[in-house]
Every structure is written in structure tokens, then in C-alpha cells.
Scaffold this motif. Structure first.
Motif, short mmCIF file in Angstrom:
data_model
loop_
_atom_site.label_atom_id
_atom_site.label_comp_id
_atom_site.label_asym_id
_atom_site.label_seq_id
_atom_site.Cartn_x
_atom_site.Cartn_y
_atom_site.Cartn_z
N LEU A 1 -5.55 2.67 -3.59
CA LEU A 1 -4.56 3.72 -3.32
C LEU A 1 -3.79 4.15 -4.57
N CYS A 2 -4.00 3.44 -5.68
CA CYS A 2 -3.26 3.76 -6.91
C CYS A 2 -3.93 4.90 -7.67
N SER A 3 -3.10 5.84 -8.11
CA SER A 3 -3.64 6.98 -8.88
C SER A 3 -3.57 6.72 -10.38
N GLU B 1 0.82 -1.21 0.00
CA GLU B 1 0.00 0.00 0.00
C GLU B 1 0.86 1.26 0.00
N ALA B 2 1.99 1.21 0.72
CA ALA B 2 2.88 2.38 0.78
C ALA B 2 3.43 2.71 -0.61
N SER C 1 0.69 4.29 -2.76
CA SER C 1 0.43 5.70 -2.41
C SER C 1 1.51 6.62 -2.96
#
Length: 211
Positions: free
Chosen positions: A156-158, A113-114, A117
Motif C-alpha cells: 500500500l506504500c507509494s 495499512e491505513a 495508504s
């Protein structure tokens, strides 16, 4: 906006594809519905990668499928590939973007997840998320994340996302319902007796899952 479709992403494996070869496997898979083909051969010299890649580029000419090169900037540029895919340990995404220029597709592997982000959508075009399951095609992979982990990372992915790691046709609905834009497969197509039928099976599952 770059034009590419992550829905059925074939990652070539030279050992699994040995019977038919990577070229014929690609031809069959694209006929069956593969939308992206990644040339991955960790042990091939750059010269061999370029030779193979140029043949693959010819095969994909006139189709909507895109050719991505794994982790070899020099080969990707020499081939005139549509894109480059890098892992977290390969090179910095900003450095890769500088080398390949603004027009080439840039994919980045994301395991946590980090890392999701931290993606800069101005640099990276898509994220490869996984491994969903443990897979023998990449023995040094990170801890499998499962579909719950996939969903958390996708959120969380843009950038658009493709799931990878031990995936087969029967996982399609779960991958798409986790929010990923597609699934990347290796052994589900490479090394199958009929790669075109194998690709068509997954393409059909994608279509059904999206209805």
C-alpha cells in the motif's frame, strides 16, 4: 529523484553502542556495508545531537552512505544531514517538509495499512515499516506485524520502504521477499563485538537474497 539506498539501514542506539560509541560503531558499520545511518537519541539535548551528527557527517563524507536524524528538525538542519525521520506522533509530515525544504530526505514511520495508504509521495521519501517483531530497543512500540503484515503494508506504500523491529541477518530474505527495499537494524550491529563484521554479514545476506 533523491539518491539513497535503504538496503542496510543502521539505527544508532546510544546505550547499545556505549562500549564503542556511536561514532566508531558508524565507522565500522559503513565499512561493513551500511547504506544509511540514523542518529537516534531520544534523551540527548539538541546541542549534543548536533555535535555528534557533525562528526558522523565527516565520517560518511566520501562514502555512499547517508545520514538521517531522528525527530529533531533543528539538529538535522544544523548538521546539514541528508535527511530527517519522523514518527506518527512526532510532527506532521507536511510541516516537517516545510521546515527542512525540498532537498532533504524525509522518512516516516508507518505501523498500519491505513497509515501506509495515507502517505503523500510528494512529501515523504520513504516509509519505515514495523515493528516486524517485538524489540527491547523500543519498549513503547506498537503491536508487531510479522512478515505477512509487512507485505500487506508495503503493497500500500507509494514510496520505498524499510522494515524495522527486531531484525537480524537471518531475516533478510523474508524482509526482501515481503517487498521491502531494505531492513533497519539496531542491536544486530550496535553493541556487537565487531560491528563491521555484523554489517558485512547482513550486506552479504542482502546480496544473496537479491540474486
Amino acid at each position: 529523484m533523491k539518491d539513497f539506498d535503504l538496503s542496510l539501514y543502521l539505527v544508532l542506539d546510544p546505550l547499545l553502542c556505549a562500549d564503542l560509541g556511536m561514532v566508531e560503531t558508524t565507522r565500522a558499520a559503513v565499512a561493513g556495508g551500511a547504506t544509511i545511518v540514523q542518529l537516534r537519541d531520544k534523551h540527548a539535548p539538541t546541542k549534543t545531537m548536533i555535535e555528534t551528527g557533525r562528526v558522523l557527517k565527516q565520517i560518511l563524507h566520501g562514502t555512499n552512505a547517508r545520514l538521517i536524524v531522528n525527530d529533531n528538525v533543528e539538529a538535522a538542519i544544523a548538521i546539514g544531514a541528508d535527511g530527517l525521520h519522523i514518527g506518527q506522533e512526532d510532527m506532521n509530515a507536511a510541516d516537517a517538509r516545510r521546515l527542512i525544504g525540498p532537498d532533504m530526505i524525509l522518512g516516516l514511520s508507518v505501523e498500519t495499512e491505513a497509515l501506509a495508504s495515507a502517505i503523500d509521495a510528494g512529501i515523504v521519501d520513504y516509509a519505515g515499516i514495523g515493528p516486524v517483531f517485538a524489540t527491547p530497543t523500543k519498549p513503547d512500540h506498537k503491536q508487531p506485524i510479522g512478515f505477512d503484515g509487512l507485505a500487506r503494508i508495503v503493497r500500500l506504500c507509494s514510496v520505498p520502504t524499510v522494515a524495522i523491529g527486531g531484525l537480524k541477518a537471518e531475516h533478510t530474505a523474508d524482509v526482501l521477499s515481503a517487498g521491502a527495499d531494505g531492513l533497519a537494524v539496531v542491536s544486530a550491529i550496535c553493541g556487537q563485538p565487531n560491528p563491521q563484521a555484523a554489517a558485512a554479514l547482513i550486506a552479504k545476506a542482502i546480496k544473496e537474497a537479491r540474486q
